[in-house]
Design a protein around this motif. Structure first.
Motif, PDB file in Angstrom:
ATOM      1  N   VAL A 198      51.454 -39.189 -17.726  1.00  0.00           N
ATOM      2  CA  VAL A 198      52.878 -39.506 -17.771  1.00  0.00           C
ATOM      3  C   VAL A 198      53.687 -38.447 -17.029  1.00  0.00           C
ATOM      4  O   VAL A 198      54.610 -38.770 -16.250  1.00  0.00           O
ATOM      5  CB  VAL A 198      53.354 -39.622 -19.235  1.00  0.00           C
ATOM      6  CG1 VAL A 198      54.876 -39.744 -19.292  1.00  0.00           C
ATOM      7  CG2 VAL A 198      52.715 -40.826 -19.906  1.00  0.00           C
ATOM      8  N   VAL A 199      53.360 -37.175 -17.237  1.00  0.00           N
ATOM      9  CA  VAL A 199      54.100 -36.098 -16.576  1.00  0.00           C
ATOM     10  C   VAL A 199      53.915 -36.154 -15.063  1.00  0.00           C
ATOM     11  O   VAL A 199      54.891 -36.043 -14.297  1.00  0.00           O
ATOM     12  CB  VAL A 199      53.653 -34.731 -17.124  1.00  0.00           C
ATOM     13  CG1 VAL A 199      54.262 -33.594 -16.301  1.00  0.00           C
ATOM     14  CG2 VAL A 199      54.051 -34.593 -18.589  1.00  0.00           C
ATOM     15  N   ILE A 200      52.679 -36.346 -14.600  1.00  0.00           N
ATOM     16  CA  ILE A 200      52.429 -36.366 -13.156  1.00  0.00           C
ATOM     17  C   ILE A 200      53.120 -37.559 -12.502  1.00  0.00           C
ATOM     18  O   ILE A 200      53.767 -37.416 -11.458  1.00  0.00           O
ATOM     19  CB  ILE A 200      50.909 -36.401 -12.887  1.00  0.00           C
ATOM     20  CG1 ILE A 200      50.257 -35.106 -13.375  1.00  0.00           C
ATOM     21  CG2 ILE A 200      50.641 -36.585 -11.392  1.00  0.00           C
ATOM     22  CD1 ILE A 200      48.751 -35.100 -13.252  1.00  0.00           C
ATOM     23  N   VAL A 201      52.990 -38.727 -13.119  1.00  0.00           N
ATOM     24  CA  VAL A 201      53.652 -39.913 -12.571  1.00  0.00           C
ATOM     25  C   VAL A 201      55.170 -39.734 -12.576  1.00  0.00           C
ATOM     26  O   VAL A 201      55.863 -40.129 -11.631  1.00  0.00           O
ATOM     27  CB  VAL A 201      53.241 -41.169 -13.372  1.00  0.00           C
ATOM     28  CG1 VAL A 201      54.133 -42.354 -13.019  1.00  0.00           C
ATOM     29  CG2 VAL A 201      51.795 -41.514 -13.087  1.00  0.00           C
ATOM     30  N   GLY A 202      55.706 -39.108 -13.616  1.00  0.00           N
ATOM     31  CA  GLY A 202      57.139 -38.852 -13.669  1.00  0.00           C
ATOM     32  C   GLY A 202      57.621 -37.944 -12.559  1.00  0.00           C
ATOM     33  O   GLY A 202      58.662 -38.193 -11.932  1.00  0.00           O
ATOM     34  N   VAL A 203      56.860 -36.884 -12.278  1.00  0.00           N
ATOM     35  CA  VAL A 203      57.239 -35.960 -11.204  1.00  0.00           C
ATOM     36  C   VAL A 203      57.204 -36.660  -9.847  1.00  0.00           C
ATOM     37  O   VAL A 203      58.135 -36.552  -9.042  1.00  0.00           O
ATOM     38  CB  VAL A 203      56.313 -34.728 -11.207  1.00  0.00           C
ATOM     39  CG1 VAL A 203      56.559 -33.867  -9.973  1.00  0.00           C
ATOM     40  CG2 VAL A 203      56.528 -33.916 -12.476  1.00  0.00           C
ATOM     41  N   VAL A 204      56.122 -37.399  -9.582  1.00  0.00           N
ATOM     42  CA  VAL A 204      56.010 -38.117  -8.309  1.00  0.00           C
ATOM     43  C   VAL A 204      57.091 -39.180  -8.185  1.00  0.00           C
ATOM     44  O   VAL A 204      57.671 -39.384  -7.111  1.00  0.00           O
ATOM     45  CB  VAL A 204      54.606 -38.746  -8.183  1.00  0.00           C
ATOM     46  CG1 VAL A 204      54.527 -39.622  -6.936  1.00  0.00           C
ATOM     47  CG2 VAL A 204      53.541 -37.667  -8.145  1.00  0.00           C
TER      48      VAL A 204
END
Length: 220
Positions: free
Chosen positions: A108-114
Motif C-alpha cells: 500500500v505504501v509503495i503504490v501510494g508513493v508511485v
C-alpha cells in the motif's frame, strides 16, 4: 536495486538447500526414526514429521493460489486506474502477500508513493492505494480465513516477531520462510507435552469459556 544481488543469492541458496532436502527423500524419515531412543518416541517423531509436511504443504499451496489471484486482481485494477506498470504491481502484490500483515502494508505504501508521483491530482493519487488496501483487507479478513480455516492458529504478534527475526538473520528469504517455520514450531508444540509454553505463546489470543481456567476476580 542495491539489495537485489543479496536477495538473488539468498533465493539461490534456498533453492540449492531445497534440492538437497528433496533428493534425500525418505532417508530423512529413516534418520529421524533411528535417532530416537524408544519405539514410542519413534512413532511420535514420525507422526510429527508427517503432520509438519502436511500442514506446511497445505498452507503453501493455498496461500500461493490466493496470492496469484490477488496479484491478477490488483494488476487489473492498477491498469484500470492508469498506474504505470500494472503487471509489475500485480507481481509485487502476489510476492509481498507471502509476508502476513507487513507485506500488505508495504504494498500500500509503495503504490501510494508511485501514485502520488504519477497522478495529476491528490484525489486520483489516492484511488490506487485505496483499491490495493481494499483488496488486501478483503483477502486477509475473508478469503484466507475461509480457505485456511483454523489450521493456522498463530497470533499476529508471533508472526511479526518471527518475520523480524528471520528477516534479520536471512534477509528476504528469511521473511518468506518465517511463517512456514512458525507452522513447524506450532505442530511440534502440539505434539510435545513439555512445549506447552511455546504452544501458548504461538496460539491465538482468546478467552476460555471454562470457568476453571478463567482469570479470578474479587479474590475468588
Amino acid at each position: 536495486a542495491q539489495g537485489a544481488p543479496d536477495i538473488l543469492a539468498g533465493i539461490a541458496l534456498m533453492l540449492v538447500l531445497l534440492l538437497f532436502i528433496l533428493s534425500g527423500g525418505d532417508r530423512i524419515y529413516q534418520k529421524l526414526i533411528r535417532s530416537l531412543p524408544t519405539f514410542g518416541d519413534r512413532r511420535k517423531g514420525l507422526r510429527i514429521a508427517h503432520d509438519v509436511e502436511r500442514e506446511v504443504s497445505r498452507y503453501l499451496a493455498t496461500i500461493t493460489a490466493i496470492n496469484i489471484l490477488l496479484g491478477i486482481v490488483i494488476g487489473t485494477l492498477m491498469a484500470i486506474v492508469g498506474l504505470p506498470n500494472p503487471v509489475l504491481w500485480g507481481i509485487a502484490a502476489a510476492v509481498l502477500n507471502y509476508v502476513p500483515i507487513l507485506g500488505a502494508m508495504t504494498g500500500v505504501v509503495i503504490v501510494g508513493v508511485v501514485s502520488l508521483v504519477s497522478m495529476q491530482t491528490t484525489g486520483q493519487a489516492l484511488i490506487a492505494p485505496a483499491l490495493y488496501l481494499a483488496c488486501t483487507v478483503f483477502e486477509g479478513q475473508l478469503i484466507t480465513p475461509m480457505l485456511i480455516g483454523n489450521r493456522l492458529k498463530i497470533n499476529s504478534v508471533a508472526i511479526v516477531l518471527a518475520i523480524a527475526l528471520w528477516g534479520w538473520l536471512w534477509g528476504f528469504v528469511g521473511i518468506l520462510v518465517a511463517v512456514p517455520l512458525l507452522i513447524v514450531a506450532s505442530v511440534i508444540s502440539n505434539h510435545v507435552e513439555g512445549l506447552g509454553g511455546l504452544r501458548e505463546l504461538l496460539g491465538p489470543h482468546s478467552t476460555s469459556n471454562n470457568p476453571d481456567r478463567s482469570i479470578p476476580t474479587n479474590g475468588k
